[in-house]
Scaffold this motif. Structure first.
Motif, mmCIF file in Angstrom:
data_model
loop_
_atom_site.group_PDB
_atom_site.id
_atom_site.type_symbol
_atom_site.label_atom_id
_atom_site.label_comp_id
_atom_site.label_asym_id
_atom_site.label_seq_id
_atom_site.Cartn_x
_atom_site.Cartn_y
_atom_site.Cartn_z
ATOM 1 N N GLU A 7 0.793 -0.641 -0.253
ATOM 2 C CA GLU A 7 0.528 -0.242 0.083
ATOM 3 C C GLU A 7 0.525 0.612 0.137
ATOM 4 O OE1 GLU A 7 -3.473 0.472 3.402
ATOM 5 O OE2 GLU A 7 -3.096 2.355 2.367
ATOM 6 N N TRP A 63 -2.071 4.664 -5.853
ATOM 7 C CA TRP A 63 -3.222 3.961 -5.182
ATOM 8 C C TRP A 63 -4.883 4.349 -5.839
ATOM 9 C CZ3 TRP A 63 -3.239 -0.555 -1.789
ATOM 10 C CH2 TRP A 63 -4.406 -0.056 -0.822
ATOM 11 N N LYS A 90 -6.868 0.318 -5.894
ATOM 12 C CA LYS A 90 -7.014 0.029 -4.412
ATOM 13 C C LYS A 90 -8.696 -0.924 -4.534
ATOM 14 C CE LYS A 90 -9.676 3.575 -2.310
ATOM 15 N NZ LYS A 90 -9.259 4.473 -3.571
#
Ligand SMILES: Nc1ncnc2c1ncn2[C@@H]1O[C@H](COP(=O)(O)OP(=O)(O)O)[C@@H](O)[C@H]1O
Ligand SMILES: [Mg+2]
Lengths: 265, 440
Positions: A139, A148, A152
């Motif tokens: 992450e 991200w 994600k």
């Protein structure tokens, strides 16, 4: 990391991360890099510019010994990172490449999931003790690569399914996930559209806080925008090296001047 | 507007009329399409002819004309027969009596002639005796026997043997055909699926009815095991080394050229090499699937190496760079990234190599894996590798070389079975490729 990020204005006073002395590179009989001497500054972006075929990539690949994989390539001279000769017999190129990450001209994600792309480096270097650790590393790398938010929700989707700009940022995330100290980028934006280019440039500027970044680019505007130091190569020679501003506004060598004003290249 | 007058000389005419040049080009394209279609049709026609003739000639091998008889042997009869000097003769006596009774019950007109029955279904005594020796608990109960007819009667019903061509002999008299016809009409002679052909072993030249391909299928199986477990690891390891690790110099160039040459060496050369090296020098047993497998491994290796190297080459170099760039070792780059991507190609190459090996005959003949040695099933793993056996193509070759038309039929039937195996292998190759490609 160790000390607070330095503002760009302090570039001149910074430590030297990489020193190259009398470096020669040959491809069989071709003399591709001729007697190059350069000191690359820590936590700054150094740009290599020059007409194509002048040896920018070749020199960049000397810094993480990727040239070792080319049979006919021979490197002479002395390249040191933090004072260690990286061509010393005791140096394992694999260990070196964990410390010196690389991003390539064409985005080349592994044909695996986005997560696995980023997790691969930490896995083989044993950087994570467990799955939760690895999740955190992945992450963080994706966040720092400014991708991200876009991925994600689909970390298990193939990395090859992303757009070109996303793929390149994924590759950057993959490179920084192994926590290198130096990041080499070989024309990272040449396959990207202007918007993706702008995103990656912003990212490079961001990365300068923690890494020594060396970027090869054929775009002088890009060099001017993102770098603090610029090296101009021509036919295997390092013609001129200095602060970016000086190279572009007040070049000392005639060849540099002709190149930055668009008259050779 | 001045432009228009200048380019007037180049005016191309209306788009609605096709000019001569375009017409010519279109004609050429249409012609080429027809050539292509003709080529494909020719290919398909050949394939259809081949398939039809194989199926037509081979299918009869899967059936056999058998006499269905219900027969009861009492315990007293059993004890009596086992006490006699000519035991099988005693069984035959009981059987003939029972058979004659059944024919009368079913109103078969032709006179009962034990000699004729003997010519039609051969020596029943031995068959019955061995059955009851093994199944004593069935004594006193009616048992239905399916006794295969002699190959001549079998051939008569399948059209292999014509009535005009029959002359009286020790094996068959013309009058036997009348009896056989009547038996068939009464439903006593019936066409049955020939399990013996699938599961059986090779028989002597005088007993085509008892010949089966089963033992040689097992022989082929053990050979393929040897080939798979030797050529896949050796071939893949050699390819990975040559492609990813070896320095490019004279020696590796020489090796490369020789591997390509090896792929073109006639298989019989490998056969004689196997004979000289494995049998005469290393003293491995003759006719053993182990030796056959070793010879076929030599033959298959170049195929596997060439296809593996091709699929390793087709993995983009950027993947290797990417792996090395994050600090993977060369071996990690190969095993984590390159090899999985090359896997579909490697598997396809391996299965094609195995399929080639499965159909190979010539080298096997040289090391003694000829059809007639497939007389016994191996009784275990070691025996499977070491005991004399044959392989499917060698068995087919042996049958085709025998004079009896019944064996010729078996040869075609064997080809069908061989093709079924090859087809199955190709399907496995396709399935595996799909499976591995799903992982991108
Ligand atoms: N793998 C190689 N084999 C042989 N010659 C090469 C190889 N890579 C680069 N070169 C040669 O080295 C010189 C410098 O190439 P490169 O470093 O790729 O230039 P740049 O990145 O500045 O365009 C060129 O003359 C090129 O032809
Ligand atoms: Mg380049």
């Amino acid at each position: 990391m160790y000390d607070a990020p330095n503002p760009a204005t302090e570039v001149g006073q910074q430590d030297i991360k990489i020193t190259a002395k009398d470096v020669q590179v040959y491809y069989a009989d071709t003399h591709a890099i001729k007697n190059v001497n350069v000191d690359i500054v820590d936590r700054a972006v150094t740009a290599f510019i020059g007409p194509s075929g002048c040896g920018k990539s070749t020199f960049l690949r000397c810094i993480n010994r990727m040239n070792d994989t080319i049979d006919i390539c021979r490197v002479e001279g002395d390249i040191r990172i933090d004072g260690d000769d990286i061509y010393d017999k005791r140096v394992d190129p694999v260990q070196l490449r964990a410390k010196v990450g690389m991003v390539f001209q064409k985005p080349n994600p592994f044909p695996k999931s986005i997560y696995d792309n980023v997790a691969y480096g930490p896995r083989i270097h044993g950087l994570a003790k467990n799955k939760a650790d690895l999740d955190i590393i992945v992450e963080r790398a994706l966040r720092r690569a400014a991708i991200w938010d876009e991925v994600k929700d689909r970390l298990t989707a193939p990395g090859t399914g992303l757009s070109g700009g996303q793929q390149q940022r994924l590759c950057i995330a993959r490179a920084i996930a192994t926590e290198p100290e130096v990041l080499l980028m070989d024309e990272p934006c040449s396959a990207l559209d202007p918007i993706a280019t702008a995103q990656v440039e912003e990212l490079i500027d961001e990365l300068r806080r923690d890494y020594t970044v060396v970027i090869v680019t054929h775009s002088m505007q890009q060099a001017a925008r993102v770098s603090q130091k610029t090296a101009f190569f021509h036919l295997g020679d390092l013609v001129e090296y200095g602060d970016t501003e000086q190279i572009f506004t007040n070049p000392k060598d005639e060849r540099t001047e002709r190149y930055v004003t668009g008259r050779i290249g | 507007m001045t432009d228009a007058s200048q380019s007037g000389a180049h005016h191309r005419g209306s788009l609605l009329t096709v000019d001569a040049r375009t017409r010519k080009r279109n004609a050429a394209e249409a012609r080429f399409r027809y050539y292509g279609m003709a080529a494909i049709l020719t290919g398909v026609a050949f394939l259809v002819v081949l398939a039809v003739s194989i199926v037509r000639s081979g299918l009869p091998a899967f059936t056999t004309m058998a006499v269905e008889v219900e027969f009861t042997l009492t315990a007293e009869q059993y004890a009596d027969a086992e006490g006699q000097l000519f035991k099988t003769r005693a069984y035959e006596g009981y059987f003939n009596a029972a058979f004659e009774q059944q024919l009368q019950d079913r109103n078969v007109q032709a006179g009962f002639d034990p000699e004729a029955v003997n010519r039609i279904i051969g020596n029943t005594g031995a068959t019955l005796r061995s059955f009851f020796l093994e199944n004593e608990d069935l004594l006193g109960q009616p048992v239905t026997f399916n006794l295969p007819t002699s190959s001549r009667i079998d051939g008569y019903f399948k059209g292999r043997l014509l009535r005009e061509n029959v002359t009286d002999s020790r094996f068959l008299e013309v009058s036997d055909l009348d009896l056989a016809d009547e038996l068939a009409e009464a439903g006593i002679i019936q066409s049955k699926f020939n399990w013996t052909f699938i599961t059986g072993k090779d028989s002597g030249v005088d007993n085509p009815g008892g010949a089966g391909i089963g033992a040689s299928v097992i022989g082929s199986f053990f050979m393929m095991l040897v080939v798979l477990f030797l050529s896949l690891p050796i071939g893949v390891a050699a390819s990975i080394y040559l492609e990813e690790f070896a320095p490019k110099n004279r020696i590796t160039d020489l090796i490369e050229v020789n591997i390509s040459n090896l792929a073109a060496v006639p298989s019989i050369v490998f056969g004689i090499l196997g004979l000289a090296v494995f049998i005469q020098f290393a003293h491995l047993p003759q006719s053993a699937p182990l030796v056959g497998g070793l010879v076929l491994t030599l033959m298959t290796l170049p195929t596997i190496i060439i296809s593996t190297r091709a699929s390793l080459k087709s993995v983009p170099p950027s993947i290797r760079d990417a792996a090395l760039g994050v600090g993977a070792s060369k071996m990690q780059a190969v095993f984590h990234h390159v090899l999985p991507l090359a896997m579909p190609g490697i598997l396809t190459g391996t299965i094609i190599g195995l399929a080639q090996a499965l159909g190979e005959t010539a080298p096997l003949l040289l090391i003694g894996m000829v059809g007639f040695v497939a007389r016994e099933y191996p009784d275990g793993l070691i025996s499977g590798f070491m005991d004399p056996n044959s392989a499917m193509p060698a068995q087919i070759y042996t049958w085709a070389a025998r004079s009896d038309g019944a064996f010729y039929e078996k040869a075609w039937g064997g080809i069908i079975i061989l093709l079924v195996f090859l087809l199955a292998m190709n399907i496995i190759a396709i399935l595996l490729r799909r499976r591995f490609e799903r992982r991108w």
